[in-house]
Motif scaffolding. Structure first.
Motif, PDB file in Angstrom:
ATOM      1  N   THR A   1       1.090  -1.127  -0.163  1.00 14.88           N
ATOM      2  CA  THR A   1      -0.420   0.617  -0.213  1.00 14.88           C
ATOM      3  C   THR A   1       1.306   1.341  -0.350  1.00 14.88           C
ATOM      4  OG1 THR A   1      -2.040  -1.049   1.046  1.00 14.88           O
ATOM      5  CG2 THR A   1      -1.888   1.425   1.314  1.00 14.88           C
ATOM      6  N   THR A   2       0.302   2.265  -0.883  1.00 14.35           N
ATOM      7  CA  THR A   2       1.666   3.529  -0.545  1.00 14.35           C
ATOM      8  C   THR A   2       0.504   4.777  -0.117  1.00 14.35           C
ATOM      9  OG1 THR A   2       2.694   2.746  -2.986  1.00 14.35           O
ATOM     10  CG2 THR A   2       2.046   4.661  -2.622  1.00 14.35           C
ATOM     11  N   VAL A   3       1.256   5.429   0.543  1.00 11.13           N
ATOM     12  CA  VAL A   3       0.465   6.346   1.796  1.00 11.13           C
ATOM     13  C   VAL A   3       1.421   7.178   1.315  1.00 11.13           C
ATOM     14  CG1 VAL A   3       0.193   7.171   3.737  1.00 11.13           C
ATOM     15  CG2 VAL A   3      -0.529   4.822   2.841  1.00 11.13           C
ATOM     16  N   VAL A   4       0.561   9.106   1.373  1.00 14.20           N
ATOM     17  CA  VAL A   4       1.111   9.790   1.281  1.00 14.20           C
ATOM     18  C   VAL A   4       0.659  10.060   2.800  1.00 14.20           C
ATOM     19  CG1 VAL A   4       0.753  12.093   1.237  1.00 14.20           C
ATOM     20  CG2 VAL A   4       0.420  10.477  -0.288  1.00 14.20           C
ATOM     21  N   ARG A   5       1.031  11.192   3.900  1.00 11.53           N
ATOM     22  CA  ARG A   5       1.257  10.721   5.336  1.00 11.53           C
ATOM     23  C   ARG A   5       1.948  12.253   5.339  1.00 11.53           C
ATOM     24  NH1 ARG A   5       4.185   7.294   9.936  1.00 11.53           N
ATOM     25  NH2 ARG A   5       5.840   7.609   9.069  1.00 11.53           N
ATOM     26  N   ILE A   6       0.838  12.887   6.062  1.00 11.55           N
ATOM     27  CA  ILE A   6       1.465  14.449   6.010  1.00 11.55           C
ATOM     28  C   ILE A   6       0.949  15.197   8.002  1.00 11.55           C
ATOM     29  CG2 ILE A   6       0.195  17.323   5.815  1.00 11.55           C
ATOM     30  CD1 ILE A   6      -0.999  16.155   3.016  1.00 11.55           C
ATOM     31  N   LYS A   7       2.352  15.085   8.100  1.00  8.75           N
ATOM     32  CA  LYS A   7       1.787  15.697   9.655  1.00  8.75           C
ATOM     33  C   LYS A   7       1.888  16.840   9.959  1.00  8.75           C
ATOM     34  CE  LYS A   7       5.014  12.017  12.085  1.00  8.75           C
ATOM     35  NZ  LYS A   7       3.992  11.256  12.578  1.00  8.75           N
ATOM     36  N   VAL A   8       1.095  16.957  10.568  1.00 11.91           N
ATOM     37  CA  VAL A   8       0.706  18.556  11.119  1.00 11.91           C
ATOM     38  C   VAL A   8       1.121  19.065  12.779  1.00 11.91           C
ATOM     39  CG1 VAL A   8      -1.208  20.148  11.294  1.00 11.91           C
ATOM     40  CG2 VAL A   8      -0.954  18.502   9.189  1.00 11.91           C
TER      41      VAL A   8
END
Length: 213
Positions: free
Chosen positions: A205-212
């Motif tokens: 699974t390819t995931v974009v993770r954006i930390k805020v």
């Protein structure tokens, strides 16, 4: 139909690792997807043979990116991918499924009731209407929108601290490039492409993770 829904040996190993003693619940969910889910147009009939590999395992594996007892908002839940997969795999998580279409909300509620899931609720509406109601640690999305648009729909639900976990395909890096300005404006501090499930899934699974925050 039953033959189509059976797991391969590799899928069985992955499913047992991800769902543990709740694998029977996952199997019942897949049966819902393959029957009423198809009948009501939530998925196409061609997806039935690959419900496990392409959809359920592909979505459920992102639970490995989440801390215990977290609140999760799933935007554009549709057929419950990934929201219901996460609710089954991780009873400790508290899931809110956000879905604008009434017929999909009705189906999701029916499935939740049948499976007896007590850690998930359905809210009908658009993500931007839910900002005052939801304060999530994680926001998830799959096949909702390009990242440049998705960021604006999802990041506000984190209220300044948390992770957006968006399941994406091969265009993930390209989408990040186009969305960088928007992400920074919304408070994103770190954006990365992750591949999840390399140790147990045949299709990672390819995931974009954006930390805020």
């Amino acid at each position: 139909m039953t033959e189509d829904l059976s797991l391969t040996a590799a899928e069985t190993v992955a499913a047992e690792k991800i769902f543990g003693d709740r694998l029977d619940l996952a199997k019942r969910y897949v049966t819902h997807l393959a029957t009423s889910g198809i009948e009501r147009g939530l998925l196409g009939p061609r997806e039935v043979p690959r419900l496990w590999s392409r959809h359920v395992l592909n979505c459920a594996i992102i639970e490995s990116l989440m801390e215990q007892d977290a609140e999760v908002a799933d935007v554009g839940s549709g057929a419950g991918l990934p929201g219901l997969c996460l609710a089954i795999a991780r009873p400790d998580l508290k899931l809110t499924l956000i879905e604008p279409l009434e017929r999909r909300c009705i189906w999701l509620t029916e499935v939740i009731d049948d499976l007896g899931l007590d850690n998930v609720t359905v809210m009908r509406g658009r993500a931007e209407q839910m900002v005052e109601t939801i304060n999530a640690r994680y926001v998830t999305a799959r096949a909702v929108s390009a990242l440049s648009n998705l960021a604006g729909l999802t990041i506000p639900l984190l209220h300044g601290k948390g992770d957006l976990i968006a399941i994406k395909g091969r265009s993930a890096a390209e989408e990040i490039d186009k969305a960088q300005k928007v992400i920074r404006k919304l408070g994103g501090t770190k954006t990365e492409v992750l591949t999840v499930g390399e140790d147990i899934l045949e299709e990672v699974t390819t995931v974009v993770r954006i930390k805020v925050g």
